[in-house]
Motif scaffolding. Structure first.
Motif, short mmCIF file in Angstrom:
data_model
loop_
_atom_site.label_atom_id
_atom_site.label_comp_id
_atom_site.label_asym_id
_atom_site.label_seq_id
_atom_site.Cartn_x
_atom_site.Cartn_y
_atom_site.Cartn_z
N VAL A 21 0.84 -1.21 0.00
CA VAL A 21 0.00 0.00 0.00
C VAL A 21 0.87 1.25 0.00
O VAL A 21 0.60 2.22 -0.72
CB VAL A 21 -0.95 0.00 1.21
CG1 VAL A 21 -1.71 1.31 1.30
CG2 VAL A 21 -1.93 -1.17 1.11
N VAL A 290 -7.66 -5.69 1.81
CA VAL A 290 -6.93 -4.42 1.64
C VAL A 290 -6.22 -4.41 0.29
O VAL A 290 -6.23 -3.41 -0.44
CB VAL A 290 -5.92 -4.22 2.78
CG1 VAL A 290 -4.99 -3.03 2.48
CG2 VAL A 290 -6.64 -4.00 4.10
N VAL A 293 -8.76 -3.66 -2.58
CA VAL A 293 -9.54 -2.41 -2.65
C VAL A 293 -8.68 -1.15 -2.68
O VAL A 293 -9.17 -0.09 -3.10
CB VAL A 293 -10.54 -2.30 -1.48
CG1 VAL A 293 -11.41 -3.55 -1.42
CG2 VAL A 293 -9.85 -2.06 -0.15
N HIS A 294 -7.42 -1.20 -2.24
CA HIS A 294 -6.72 0.05 -1.98
C HIS A 294 -6.43 0.86 -3.24
O HIS A 294 -6.48 2.09 -3.21
CB HIS A 294 -5.43 -0.19 -1.18
CG HIS A 294 -4.30 -0.76 -1.96
ND1 HIS A 294 -4.19 -2.11 -2.24
CD2 HIS A 294 -3.21 -0.16 -2.53
CE1 HIS A 294 -3.08 -2.31 -2.93
NE2 HIS A 294 -2.49 -1.15 -3.13
N VAL A 297 -9.62 2.70 -4.48
CA VAL A 297 -9.91 3.77 -3.52
C VAL A 297 -8.94 4.93 -3.70
O VAL A 297 -9.33 6.11 -3.65
CB VAL A 297 -9.85 3.24 -2.07
CG1 VAL A 297 -9.95 4.40 -1.07
CG2 VAL A 297 -10.99 2.26 -1.83
N ALA A 318 -8.20 8.48 1.87
CA ALA A 318 -7.98 7.24 1.13
C ALA A 318 -7.52 6.11 2.05
O ALA A 318 -7.95 4.96 1.90
CB ALA A 318 -6.95 7.46 0.03
N THR A 319 -6.66 6.44 3.01
CA THR A 319 -6.20 5.43 3.97
C THR A 319 -7.36 4.90 4.80
O THR A 319 -7.54 3.69 4.96
CB THR A 319 -5.13 6.03 4.90
OG1 THR A 319 -4.04 6.52 4.12
CG2 THR A 319 -4.62 4.99 5.88
N SER A 322 -9.84 2.92 2.60
CA SER A 322 -9.32 1.59 2.25
C SER A 322 -9.53 0.62 3.41
O SER A 322 -9.93 -0.54 3.21
CB SER A 322 -7.83 1.67 1.89
OG SER A 322 -7.63 2.45 0.75
N ALA A 326 -12.19 -2.41 3.15
CA ALA A 326 -11.60 -3.74 3.28
C ALA A 326 -12.27 -4.53 4.40
O ALA A 326 -12.52 -5.73 4.27
CB ALA A 326 -10.10 -3.63 3.53
#
Length: 367
Positions: A21, A290, A293-294, A297, A318-319, A322, A326
């Motif tokens: 990530v 995670v 999806v990250h 996102v 965004a963090t 996510s 998730a």
């Protein structure tokens, strides 16, 4: 050696997830031509001096592959080929399909989500089957899913060799070395399909290194034999790197894989403390969600905030987004699918176990 639950790998999966990530966050800031002060300081004080600046994401992917190689080998010791394939499919496909469908729906609204060009129903089905990586002309909905092509290839090999793995545990690693060596000799980066096949074959040795680690830990393979197989798989990885300008195209990747393998061997011995905690296991269980999806996102967040890509606000949103998405994906898709399949599986097993007793009862009643 130990065949119990490997708590230490949960902590390592979390670290690998953060690395992947983090690496994509760096690319996100760079694509928006924005400065990320934290990354600049980390590069100047940690990644740069250790020559790890280009290896952060590679560390995460390599770690996931080796950990998967270990865990899947453990599972293969107690599952039939059919059950093995079914459990792996239920574990990875429903969550992937839900994410790809969601991305496709959002992309159809022309919302920036990292998808190039308009998307069609054909694009959706190509992504659901991972065919988009093997044929040109299909938009990629979530490009991180290329790793699943590698994982699934490994699953197929393991399922096909489960009987051999149990009777002659030295044979599947030998077959893997032979198979990869032959494929590296015939596959070249001269087309979309052959390039993707080359990618799969290039990264497969990393999973087989994980398999060797597991077999040695389980006492199914002598440590010297395990070392020999591990070295051969590593040499195949180096060969793949030297004979391709495209994959993996990361300086120092071979050395990184050696370091990851050694780290996995050490971490496998961790059994208590934080690594065995409930929170560690809970977060580790969500790392696959995670991973899925990250990236979508990351792309859609700045658009929803009506701000330039890479701003601090968009980064924190965004963090958080996510993590939340998730968690929802894990709670309402991934975990329920696994539970329902296991329940169905156990019901069938119990019925099969009761059948001989019922038959015996009927025979006794007729006497």
């Amino acid at each position: 050696m130990s065949g119990g639950y490997l708590h230490g790998l949960n902590a390592l999966r979390i670290v690998a997830s953060v690395a992947v990530v983090y690496d994509h966050f760096r690319g996100w800031f760079a694509s928006g031509q924005q400065r990320w002060t934290f990354d600049e300081k980390a590069s100047a004080t940690v990644f740069g001096p250790l020559r790890l600046d280009s290896l952060v994401g590679a560390f995460g992917i390599g770690t996931f592959f080796i950990v998967s190689g270990v865990v899947i080998t453990y599972a293969a010791q107690r599952e039939s080929p059919g059950r093995f394939v079914a459990r792996r499919a239920v574990r990875i496909l429903p969550a992937m399909w839900v994410v790809l469908l969601a991305v496709w729906v959002v992309a159809r609204t022309n919302t920036p989500i990292g998808v190039t060009g308009p998307v069609t129903v054909g694009d959706l089905f190509a992504n659901l089957t991972l065919a988009n990586f093997f044929f040109s002309g299909n938009a990629g909905l979530d490009l991180v899913t290329w790793t699943l092509a590698v994982q699934i290839s490994y699953y197929v090999f393991v399922a096909a060799t489960i009987p051999l793995l149990r009777r002659w545990p030295w044979l599947p690693p030998a077959l893997a070395v032979t198979m990869i060596s032959v494929l590296l000799s015939v596959l070249h980066d001269d087309g979309v399909a052959t390039h993707m096949l080359r990618v799969v074959v290039t990264f497969l040795p990393i999973l087989f290194i994980g398999q060797v680690i597991a077999l040695v830990r389980l006492g199914r393979l002598h440590p010297l034999a395990g070392l020999a197989y591990g070295v051969l798989q590593w040499l195949l990885l180096v060969r793949a790197d030297l004979t391709s300008d495209l994959t993996p195209a990361i300086p120092g990747y071979g050395r990184l894989v050696v370091c990851i393998a050694l780290l996995v061997i050490v971490v496998c011995r961790l059994t208590g403390g934080v690594v065995a905690g409930r929170w560690t296991r809970g977060v580790a269980n969500r790392t696959y969600a995670v991973f899925l999806v990250h990236v979508p996102v990351l792309y859609v967040t700045p658009h929803l905030l009506s701000t330039t890509t890479g701003t601090t606000l968009a980064f924190f949103v965004a963090t958080l987004a996510s993590a939340v998405i998730a968690d929802l994906l894990y709670r309402f898709v991934e975990a329920p699918c696994v539970r329902r399949y296991r329940k169905w599986e156990n019901r069938g097993r119990n019925s099969a176990e009761r059948a001989p007793d019922d038959l015996a009862g009927r025979v006794e009643a007729t006497r």
